[in-house]
Design an enzyme around this catalytic site. Structure first.
Site, PDB file in Angstrom:
ATOM      1  N   GLN A  17     -15.622 -62.726 -68.099  1.00  0.00           N
ATOM      2  CA  GLN A  17     -15.520 -64.019 -67.424  1.00  0.00           C
ATOM      3  C   GLN A  17     -14.964 -65.095 -68.345  1.00  0.00           C
ATOM      4  O   GLN A  17     -14.559 -66.155 -67.871  1.00  0.00           O
ATOM      5  CB  GLN A  17     -16.894 -64.456 -66.889  1.00  0.00           C
ATOM      6  CG  GLN A  17     -17.472 -63.565 -65.807  1.00  0.00           C
ATOM      7  CD  GLN A  17     -16.676 -63.607 -64.506  1.00  0.00           C
ATOM      8  OE1 GLN A  17     -15.902 -64.541 -64.255  1.00  0.00           O
ATOM      9  NE2 GLN A  17     -16.835 -62.582 -63.670  1.00  0.00           N
TER      10      GLN A  17
ATOM     11  N   CYS B 255     -23.944 -57.954 -59.343  1.00  0.00           N
ATOM     12  CA  CYS B 255     -24.132 -57.014 -60.458  1.00  0.00           C
ATOM     13  C   CYS B 255     -24.955 -57.636 -61.579  1.00  0.00           C
ATOM     14  O   CYS B 255     -24.722 -57.350 -62.759  1.00  0.00           O
ATOM     15  CB  CYS B 255     -22.803 -56.510 -61.003  1.00  0.00           C
ATOM     16  SG  CYS B 255     -21.822 -55.658 -59.771  1.00  0.00           S
TER      17      CYS B 255
ATOM     18  N   HIS C 246     -24.164 -58.615 -66.920  1.00  0.00           N
ATOM     19  CA  HIS C 246     -23.633 -57.836 -65.798  1.00  0.00           C
ATOM     20  C   HIS C 246     -24.120 -56.392 -65.976  1.00  0.00           C
ATOM     21  O   HIS C 246     -24.288 -55.932 -67.105  1.00  0.00           O
ATOM     22  CB  HIS C 246     -22.104 -57.897 -65.880  1.00  0.00           C
ATOM     23  CG  HIS C 246     -21.368 -57.299 -64.727  1.00  0.00           C
ATOM     24  ND1 HIS C 246     -21.170 -55.946 -64.603  1.00  0.00           N
ATOM     25  CD2 HIS C 246     -20.748 -57.868 -63.664  1.00  0.00           C
ATOM     26  CE1 HIS C 246     -20.462 -55.716 -63.496  1.00  0.00           C
ATOM     27  NE2 HIS C 246     -20.190 -56.863 -62.913  1.00  0.00           N
TER      28      HIS C 246
ATOM     29  N   LYS D  23      -9.230 -59.656 -63.500  1.00  0.00           N
ATOM     30  CA  LYS D  23      -9.774 -61.014 -63.435  1.00  0.00           C
ATOM     31  C   LYS D  23      -8.864 -62.030 -64.132  1.00  0.00           C
ATOM     32  O   LYS D  23      -9.137 -63.222 -64.098  1.00  0.00           O
ATOM     33  CB  LYS D  23     -11.178 -61.056 -64.061  1.00  0.00           C
ATOM     34  CG  LYS D  23     -12.221 -60.244 -63.287  1.00  0.00           C
ATOM     35  CD  LYS D  23     -13.637 -60.586 -63.707  1.00  0.00           C
ATOM     36  CE  LYS D  23     -14.597 -59.431 -63.523  1.00  0.00           C
ATOM     37  NZ  LYS D  23     -15.234 -59.374 -62.207  1.00  0.00           N
TER      38      LYS D  23
ATOM     39  N   ASP E  61     -18.934 -59.312 -74.143  1.00  0.00           N
ATOM     40  CA  ASP E  61     -18.318 -59.086 -72.844  1.00  0.00           C
ATOM     41  C   ASP E  61     -17.607 -60.377 -72.439  1.00  0.00           C
ATOM     42  O   ASP E  61     -18.248 -61.345 -72.036  1.00  0.00           O
ATOM     43  CB  ASP E  61     -19.404 -58.710 -71.835  1.00  0.00           C
ATOM     44  CG  ASP E  61     -18.853 -58.532 -70.422  1.00  0.00           C
ATOM     45  OD1 ASP E  61     -17.634 -58.728 -70.222  1.00  0.00           O
ATOM     46  OD2 ASP E  61     -19.649 -58.200 -69.526  1.00  0.00           O
TER      47      ASP E  61
HETATM   48  C1  PLP Z   1     -19.430 -60.485 -66.978  1.00  0.00           C
HETATM   49  C2  PLP Z   1     -18.802 -59.249 -66.431  1.00  0.00           C
HETATM   50  N1  PLP Z   1     -18.828 -58.113 -67.153  1.00  0.00           N
HETATM   51  C3  PLP Z   1     -18.259 -56.971 -66.737  1.00  0.00           C
HETATM   52  C4  PLP Z   1     -17.623 -56.919 -65.525  1.00  0.00           C
HETATM   53  C5  PLP Z   1     -17.056 -55.595 -65.103  1.00  0.00           C
HETATM   54  O1  PLP Z   1     -15.670 -55.622 -64.959  1.00  0.00           O
HETATM   55  P1  PLP Z   1     -14.975 -54.347 -64.274  1.00  0.00           P
HETATM   56  O2  PLP Z   1     -15.619 -54.214 -62.933  1.00  0.00           O
HETATM   57  O3  PLP Z   1     -13.553 -54.694 -64.165  1.00  0.00           O
HETATM   58  O4  PLP Z   1     -15.259 -53.195 -65.151  1.00  0.00           O
HETATM   59  C6  PLP Z   1     -17.563 -58.073 -64.722  1.00  0.00           C
HETATM   60  C7  PLP Z   1     -16.894 -58.099 -63.414  1.00  0.00           C
HETATM   61  O5  PLP Z   1     -17.196 -57.409 -62.479  1.00  0.00           O
HETATM   62  C8  PLP Z   1     -18.169 -59.252 -65.184  1.00  0.00           C
HETATM   63  O6  PLP Z   1     -18.156 -60.379 -64.459  1.00  0.00           O
END
Ligand code: PLP
Ligand code: PLP
Lengths: 157, 427, 427, 157
Positions: free
Chosen positions: C216, C383, C136, C243, C213
C-alpha cells in the site's frame, strides 16, 4: 441494479427480527461456517428427534441477506421431518443458483421466495446460502450420531 | 526443396490462421520476414487473446472474489470463466481441480514443496522419488530440493540411444518405497512422447503419486482426463500458459480433488484462507486454497481465450498439423550433410521439437547465422542438461513448430542450414 | 457538499490524467458513471500500460534470456528494462536486487519459506518472528506457517485504539531471540503509516531481518532505498504490480544483495540454475536465482511502463493528491450520522484507504446500495481479520482513492451513504 | 544483422586454432565458470610468478566467440605483469559492454579488437566475456594464495 428486488420487505423484516436466533442447549452437532470472501460467520446447532428437525439454533454475524436467510431457514425446517427439510434445502439451493431464472415455489419455500431477487446478484448468493450449507452439514452429522434414518448422507456437501 | 503446401494433415486454413497472429507480419533487421521456429520455448499470441486481455483491462478490471461491486462481479466472472475453459481444455473431472499458478515451474514446485510438510503424503527418509533423465530442469530441481530437504532418494529413468525412456529396469525403480513418479509427457528436447498410461498404472500399483509435466503436450496433443481410466490417470498434470498461445504469468496445476484437499498449504495469504486469527488460520477449499494473493486475473482471462481458440481449431487438427510439419522437417534436416537429429525419427511417435547437431559448427553459431536470415531457433541446453549429457553433447540447436508454421518456413530453415555450412566453410 | 475542485494538493492536471484511464469512461448498469473507490484493492490501468503490453505481444513476444534470436533479444531487453524501471522506482542500490514474483503474497512467502531451510538465516526452535496485528493476511499466514514448521514463536505488535502500532512493549517484543520483524508500511485497512526507520533500526540492533510489506506504500509514497541509512533500510521490501497501475501476475521483492546471495533457493527450475547434473545442481546469481521458470515477461514490460507513468506524474504530487482527497473524504464521511472512521483521522499521517462503520447497516449492504449508484467500495475484512477483531468488528466498509480520484467522486460516496441511511430507514 | 561484423576472420582463426588451450600443471587457482543461459563452460587455471601471469591454461566448450575469446585472452595476458593484465581486462570488458559505441585501442587489445563487432550482439557479449571473467576470478584467487602484490583484490567480481 434494482435494489428493491434484492432487499424485499420480507428480507428486511427477518433481518430486523430474526426467528430462532441464539444457541440452545439441545443438539447433536454444532458447525461453524464462514464465507472466506467477506468474513460472514455462523455457528449452528441441529437437534434431531424421531426423524424430525426438533431444533435449529444459531449465532451469526453478517449482512442482511445472510441474517434473513438464517431466520427463514429456521422457519422452514424446524419441526419438519428430516427428509422434507432436505427437500426444502434442495429447492432453496436450486433457486439461489438459478441466476434468477428459476421460478420459486411458494408452497415449499414460503418467505424464502423473497430470495428470488438475490439470485440475480451473484456476489450475494453465498450470503444467502451460508446458513443453509451449515444446516445441511450439521444435520448430516446429527444423523450420523443419532443413527436416525432418512438423511441422505451421500449427498454431504 | 520446394514448399509442399499440400502435405497431408496440414491445417487447411493455415493461411487464415496465420492472419490471426500479428507478429507473423513482422520484418526483422535486414527486411527479413520472421520465420519463428521457437514455439516450444514460447508460442506466439493470436489477436483474440490480446484483444480479450485489452477489453478486460479497459472495461472490466477489478480485483476478484473480494470485490462485490459491478466491476468486481464482472472481473470475477471473467476470471472464473477462464478456469472453466481450462477445465474443459483438459477434460478435468471438476473445475475446482484447476489451480492457477504463475507458470509450469511453480506448479511443479507447488507439488514438490507441499510433500515436504506434515500430512498423509509427506515424503521422508527411506522414500523414493523417481524422475527421468529427459526432464526439463523445472521437473528436476524441485525434486532434488525435496530429496535434499527430506532425506528421500531421487531415482532416475535412463534413456535409450534412440531417445526413449529406458523402461528395462522399471521394476527396480518403481517399488513400494516409491512415493512420487514425475515425468514429462512430451520431451522439450528430444520430442519423445512418453507412455503416460503405462507409467501411471505402474506407479499407482505401488501407491505412488504421479506428476505429469504436460508443458509440451498441452499445446499439441488432445488431453481428456475424464476419459482416462482412474488407474491410468495421473494425479497431477501441469502446463504453462505461454506455450498454448496464452500470456506469460500463468500456469496450471490440475490435481485430483481429494488429494489436493489433503495437501498442506503452499503459499499463505489472502484468498487462500477460511479464517485467520492470531492463534491459527484455517484454509479455504480448493482451488482457492492454493491460490494465495491476487491471482493472475487478466492472464486467466487471456488463457481462457487461448485454449478456447485452440479448441475452435481443434486439438486433433493441430496435432495432425504438427505431425505433418515435423515429418517434413525431419526429412529436410536429414538432407544436410553432417546433421544428426537427436530423439525419435518417426514423426508420428514424437512431438514437434527437433534438436540436432551439425558437425563443425557450434549451436550458437548456427542460431546466429539463421537469425541473420530471420529464422528464429533455440540453441543451448534447452533447460535439459542431463539429457544433453546423456548424449554426450553440451548444447544443441532446436527448431520447434506450431499451428502457424508452414512448410515454406521449414524450407527456409533448411536453406539457412546449408548457408551456415557454407558460411563456416564446411566441405 | 459541493465538489471542491481547488483543494490544495490536488493534481492540477487531474482532468487530463483521468483521460489516461479508459475504464473511467465506463457507465454501469442503470447508466451510472463509474465512481471507482476501490484502488487499495486494485488500481485501474492507464492506456500507456495497456498499449505497451499490446505492442510487446504483437511485435516482440519471445521467451527471454534463453532465446538468442532477434525477437528473443528484444523481449529480453524489454523485460530487463522493466527491472531497471522498478529499481529506479524504489531507488534500489542495485538492479540485481529486484526479483519478480507473481504478486506481493508470493514475495512475502518467498522470504518466509527460504528461512525454513538450512542456511545462515535459518529460523528454528527458540527463535522469534515478530509481526503486527494490522497485517494483511499475506503478511501473517506465511509467518504462521514458518513458525508451525520450524518451532519458532510468533509474536505480535498490538494496536492502540487510534489504530497505530502499540510500541509500548517493543523491548519485550524485539529481543536477541528475534530473527525476523515483518510489518506493513501502510495499513490497507486503517491507513496507518508505520515508522519504518525506527522499527528497522530497533530490529537491526538485535540482528533481526526486516521485511516490509510496501503493497500500500508503493502506490502513494515516494520510496528511495538508496537514500536510507543502512541501519534504517529494511532488508526486504515487497509490493505488487496491480496496485501501482500495472498488470496482475507480477509482484516485486527487493532484497539486500548480500542477503539474497546467501539464502537457499525457493522454487527450482529453468532460469534459476547455474548448472544441473543428476548428482547436484548449482544456482545462478541474483536476481535469476529466485526466478524459476519463464518469468512474467509481458507483465514486467507493463509494470515498467506503469512505474514510469507514476514517475512522470511524480510520486510527490501523487502523495499530495492522495492526502488532499483523503482529508476531503475524512471530512465528508464524518458529516454522516452514525459513521465511525477506523484508524488515524489526520490525513497527513495516513494513507488513502479509509475503513468505516455505519451504525445499523452491515458493510455488505452499504456496498450494495453504493454499487447500485455506481460507487465501488470494498466491504468485508479486507484480508485483515486480526485487525478487525482488535476493533471488535467482523467487517467494515472501505473507500480507497488514487491519482485519478476527484473530490466529486467523494461527494458521490457521501451522498450514497446518506441514501443508504435513508434506504435502510435509519433515523 | 551484419554477420561478418561478428565473425571476423581473426575470430574464426582463433576458433579453429586456439592458443594456449589445455590444462597445465603449474597453477595456484583453478575456477570453473558457466554461462547458465546457454551452457558454455570453461575450466581455467592461473599461474602467477613474480607478479607476472606466468601461465593461463584452460579447457573449454562453447561457441566460436567464447572459444576465440579464450584464445585471445591467453595471448594478451600470459607473460604480462598482473597489473598490466588487469588493465587489459578492464579495456576488454569496457569494449564488450559498450554496445558497439566504444572505439577499441589496438595497441592494448591487439587481436581483441576483432571483438568490437560482438559488442553489437547483446546475446553474444556473455560468450566473449566468459573466459575473461574466469581469468579475473582465478587471478584474484592466485594472488590471495601467493601473497603477491599488484592485484586489485577489492575489484573482485
Ligand atoms: C498491505 C497488503 N499486503 C499484501 C497484499 C497482497 O497483495 P497481492 O494480493 O497482490 O499478493 C495487499 C493487497 O491485497 C495489501 O494491501
Ligand atoms: C517440458 C517443460 N517443462 C516445464 C517447462 C517450464 O515452463 P515455464 O518456464 O513456463 O515454467 C517447460 C518450458 O520451458 C518445458 O518445456
Amino acid at each position: 441494479m434494482d435494489l428493491d428486488a434484492l432487499y424485499q420487505d420480507i428480507i428486511l423484516d427477518h433481518y430486523k427480527n430474526p426467528h430462532g436466533k441464539g444457541l440452545r442447549e439441545e443438539f447433536e452437532a454444532e458447525v461453524h461456517h464462514v464465507n472466506p470472501t467477506c468474513g460472514d460467520e455462523i455457528t449452528l446447532r441441529v437437534h434431531i428427534e424421531d426423524g424430525r428437525v426438533a431444533d435449529v439454533s444459531y449465532d451469526s454475524q453478517g449482512c442482511s441477506i445472510s441474517q434473513a436467510s438464517a431466520s427463514v431457514l429456521y422457519e422452514l425446517v424446524h419441526g419438519k421431518p428430516v427428509d422434507e427439510a432436505m427437500a426444502i434445502h434442495a429447492k432453496f439451493q436450486e433457486l439461489m443458483q438459478g441466476k434468477g431464472q428459476v421460478e420459486p415455489d411458494e408452497d415449499v419455500l414460503e418467505d424464502g421466495i423473497a430470495f428470488a431477487g438475490v439470485a440475480k446478484f451473484p456476489a450475494r448468493v453465498k450470503c444467502a446460502l451460508l446458513s443453509w450449507m451449515a444446516w445441511k452439514d450439521a444435520t448430516v452429522q446429527s444423523i450420523g450420531q443419532t443413527g436416525a434414518a432418512g438423511g441422505n448422507q451421500e449427498e454431504k456437501a | 526443396m520446394t514448399a509442399a503446401l499440400s502435405l497431408p494433415g496440414l491445417l487447411s486454413d493455415l493461411a487464415v490462421i496465420r492472419q490471426d497472429f500479428p507478429i507473423l507480419e513482422r520484418t526483422l533487421a535486414g527486411d527479413r520476414p520472421l520465420v519463428y521456429l521457437d514455439s516450444a520455448n514460447t508460442s506466439q499470441k493470436p489477436q483474440v487473446v490480446i484483444d480479450t486481455m485489452v477489453d478486460h483491462l479497459e472495461r472490466h478490471n477489478a480485483n476478484i472474489a473480494r470485490a462485490m461491486h459491478q466491476l468486481g462481479a464482472e472481473a470475477t466472472e471473467a476470471f472464473e470463466a477462464g478456469r472453466d475453459k481450462v477445465a474443459a481444455f483438459l477434460g478435468a473431472p471438476s473445475r475446482d481441480e484447476v489451480i492457477f499458478t504463475k507458470n509450469a515451474s511453480e506448479a511443479l514446485n507447488l507439488v514438490a514443496n507441499v510433500l515436504a510438510w506434515k500430512g498423509p503424503f509427506q515424503v521422508g527418509e527411506g522414500d523414493d522419488v523417481v524422475i527421468t533423465e529427459m526432464e526439463h530442469h523445472s521437473n528436476i530441481v524441485p525434486w532434488q530440493l525435496l530429496s535434499q530437504r527430506t532425506g528421500a532418494s531421487l531415482k532416475w529413468f535412463g534413456l535409450t540411444d534412440g531417445g526413449e525412456l529406458d523402461l528395462s529396469n522399471i521394476d527396480e525403480l518403481i517399488t513400494e518405497r516409491t512415493k512420487v513418479v514425475a515425468f514429462t509427457w512430451v520431451s522439450n528436447m528430444l520430442g519423445t512422447i512418453n507412455p503416460v498410461a503405462e507409467l501411471t498404472r505402474r506407479a499407482h500399483a505401488v501407491g505412488a503419486l504421479v506428476v505429469v509435466d504436460a508443458s509440451q503436450a498441452a499445446p499439441q496433443l488432445p488431453i481428456d482426463l475424464s476419459a482416462m481410466v482412474p488407474e491410468e490417470r495421473p494425479d497431477f498434470v501441469v502446463f504453462t500458459g505461454h506455450k498454448v498461445v496464452g500470456p506469460t504469468g500463468i500456469g496450471v496445476l490440475w490435481g485430483r480433488g481429494d488429494l489436493l484437499e489433503q495437501l498442506p498449504p503452499f503459499l499463505g495469504g489472502g484468498e487462500m484462507i477460511a479464517t485467520v486469527t492470531m492463534e491459527k488460520s484455517t484454509y479455504a477449499g480448493i482451488p482457492h486454497r492454493f491460490e494465495a494473493g491476487t491471482p493472475p486475473i487478466v492472464e486467466a482471462v487471456g488463457l481462457g481465450a487461448a485454449v478456447e481458440y485452440l479448441g475452435h481449431i481443434g486439438l486433433d487438427r493441430i496435432h495432425a498439423h504438427e505431425q505433418a510439419i515435423t515429418a517434413y522437417a525431419l526429412e529436410g534436416l536429414q538432407t544436410i550433410k553432417g546433421l544428426t537429429v537427436m530423439g525419435p525419427l518417426d514423426a508420428t511417435q514424437r512431438g514437434g521439437a527437433i534438436s540436432f547437431e551439425l558437425e563443425g559448427v557450434h549451436p550458437h553459431d548456427i542460431a546466429q547465422v539463421l537469425d541473420s536470415r530471420g529464422v528464429a531457433v533455440r540453441a543451448g541446453h534447452h533447460c535439459a542438461k542431463p539429457a544433453h549429457q546423456r548424449f554426450g553433447v553440451q548444447a544443441s540447436t532446436r527448431m520447434s513448430s506450431y499451428l502457424y508454421t508452414t512448410p515454406a518456413e521449414i524450407d527456409a530453415l533448411v536453406e539457412g542450414l546449408e548457408y551456415t555450412r557454407s558460411y563456416f566453410k564446411l566441405g
